[in-house]
Design a protein around this motif. Structure first.
Motif, mmCIF file in Angstrom:
data_model
loop_
_atom_site.group_PDB
_atom_site.id
_atom_site.type_symbol
_atom_site.label_atom_id
_atom_site.label_comp_id
_atom_site.label_asym_id
_atom_site.label_seq_id
_atom_site.Cartn_x
_atom_site.Cartn_y
_atom_site.Cartn_z
ATOM 1 N N GLU A 191 0.805 -1.223 0.000
ATOM 2 C CA GLU A 191 0.000 0.000 0.000
ATOM 3 C C GLU A 191 0.842 1.279 0.000
ATOM 4 O OE1 GLU A 191 -3.233 0.390 -0.690
ATOM 5 O OE2 GLU A 191 -3.119 -1.773 -1.034
ATOM 6 N N LEU A 192 1.914 1.320 0.771
ATOM 7 C CA LEU A 192 2.741 2.535 0.783
ATOM 8 C C LEU A 192 3.408 2.774 -0.567
ATOM 9 C CD1 LEU A 192 4.387 2.378 4.327
ATOM 10 C CD2 LEU A 192 2.556 3.884 3.528
ATOM 11 N N ALA A 193 3.918 1.707 -1.163
ATOM 12 C CA ALA A 193 4.548 1.834 -2.480
ATOM 13 C C ALA A 193 3.517 2.231 -3.531
ATOM 14 C CB ALA A 193 5.231 0.523 -2.873
ATOM 15 N N LYS A 194 2.304 1.693 -3.434
ATOM 16 C CA LYS A 194 1.253 2.043 -4.377
ATOM 17 C C LYS A 194 0.847 3.506 -4.227
ATOM 18 C CE LYS A 194 -2.156 -0.892 -4.546
ATOM 19 N NZ LYS A 194 -3.135 -1.945 -4.219
ATOM 20 N N ALA A 195 0.775 3.991 -3.007
ATOM 21 C CA ALA A 195 0.431 5.403 -2.784
ATOM 22 C C ALA A 195 1.501 6.311 -3.373
ATOM 23 C CB ALA A 195 0.263 5.670 -1.290
ATOM 24 N N ARG A 196 2.750 5.944 -3.176
ATOM 25 C CA ARG A 196 3.855 6.730 -3.734
ATOM 26 C C ARG A 196 3.802 6.701 -5.268
ATOM 27 N NH1 ARG A 196 8.939 4.530 -1.542
ATOM 28 N NH2 ARG A 196 8.533 2.914 -3.055
ATOM 29 N N LEU A 197 3.542 5.540 -5.844
ATOM 30 C CA LEU A 197 3.454 5.416 -7.289
ATOM 31 C C LEU A 197 2.303 6.257 -7.835
ATOM 32 C CD1 LEU A 197 4.354 4.227 -9.957
ATOM 33 C CD2 LEU A 197 3.060 2.151 -9.403
ATOM 34 N N ARG A 198 1.164 6.242 -7.162
ATOM 35 C CA ARG A 198 0.038 7.076 -7.604
ATOM 36 C C ARG A 198 0.425 8.557 -7.602
ATOM 37 N NH1 ARG A 198 -2.827 3.669 -4.022
ATOM 38 N NH2 ARG A 198 -3.938 2.065 -5.179
ATOM 39 N N ARG A 199 1.182 8.964 -6.601
ATOM 40 C CA ARG A 199 1.631 10.357 -6.523
ATOM 41 C C ARG A 199 2.544 10.690 -7.703
ATOM 42 N NH1 ARG A 199 3.621 10.217 -1.591
ATOM 43 N NH2 ARG A 199 5.800 10.347 -2.148
ATOM 44 N N PHE A 200 3.457 9.783 -8.050
ATOM 45 C CA PHE A 200 4.359 10.006 -9.178
ATOM 46 C C PHE A 200 3.585 10.039 -10.496
ATOM 47 C CE2 PHE A 200 7.853 7.885 -6.503
ATOM 48 C CZ PHE A 200 8.270 9.111 -5.995
ATOM 49 N N VAL A 201 2.586 9.184 -10.627
ATOM 50 C CA VAL A 201 1.760 9.177 -11.843
ATOM 51 C C VAL A 201 1.009 10.503 -11.963
ATOM 52 C CG1 VAL A 201 -0.253 8.116 -12.938
ATOM 53 C CG2 VAL A 201 1.558 6.659 -11.999
ATOM 54 N N GLU A 261 10.761 7.496 -11.445
ATOM 55 C CA GLU A 261 10.782 8.127 -10.121
ATOM 56 C C GLU A 261 10.499 7.100 -9.034
ATOM 57 O OE1 GLU A 261 8.553 11.718 -9.628
ATOM 58 O OE2 GLU A 261 9.268 12.542 -11.513
ATOM 59 N N GLN A 262 9.556 6.191 -9.291
ATOM 60 C CA GLN A 262 9.237 5.145 -8.317
ATOM 61 C C GLN A 262 10.450 4.254 -8.068
ATOM 62 O OE1 GLN A 262 6.758 4.637 -6.408
ATOM 63 N NE2 GLN A 262 6.601 2.478 -5.949
#
Length: 87
Positions: free
Chosen positions: A53-63, A76-77
């Motif tokens: 979940e934390l990695a997915k949240a970070r990835l969504r932010r980068f997207v 970036e991820q």
């Protein structure tokens, strides 16, 4: 997401393509890279593992920060992953 839904290719060549690459090959290479990056992002975001979940949240932010440029968001991820959690 289809290649047509992604942002148009910028007029400047990407740094990983030689300047003398023909325009149609450059266009194909960039669209292919973007398509592949989007496929990877979609796969990562479809994970149901709560540990992701934390990695997915970070990835969504980068997207969100890189609309139409999934290759940049994925880069970036990956760079943030080397440094540990970047939240």
């Amino acid at each position: 997401m289809t290649a047509e839904q992604l942002a148009p290719v910028p007029p400047d060549p990407e740094p990983w393509l030689p300047r003398d690459t023909p325009a149609e090959i450059r266009q194909f290479a960039i669209e292919s890279l973007r398509w592949q990056a989007q496929e990877i992002i979609d796969e990562l975001l479809s994970s149901t593992d709560p540990a992701d979940e934390l990695a997915k949240a970070r990835l969504r932010r980068f997207v969100a920060r890189n609309p139409g440029r999934p290759e940049k968001a994925l880069l970036e991820q990956l760079m943030a992953s080397e440094d540990g959690p970047a939240l």
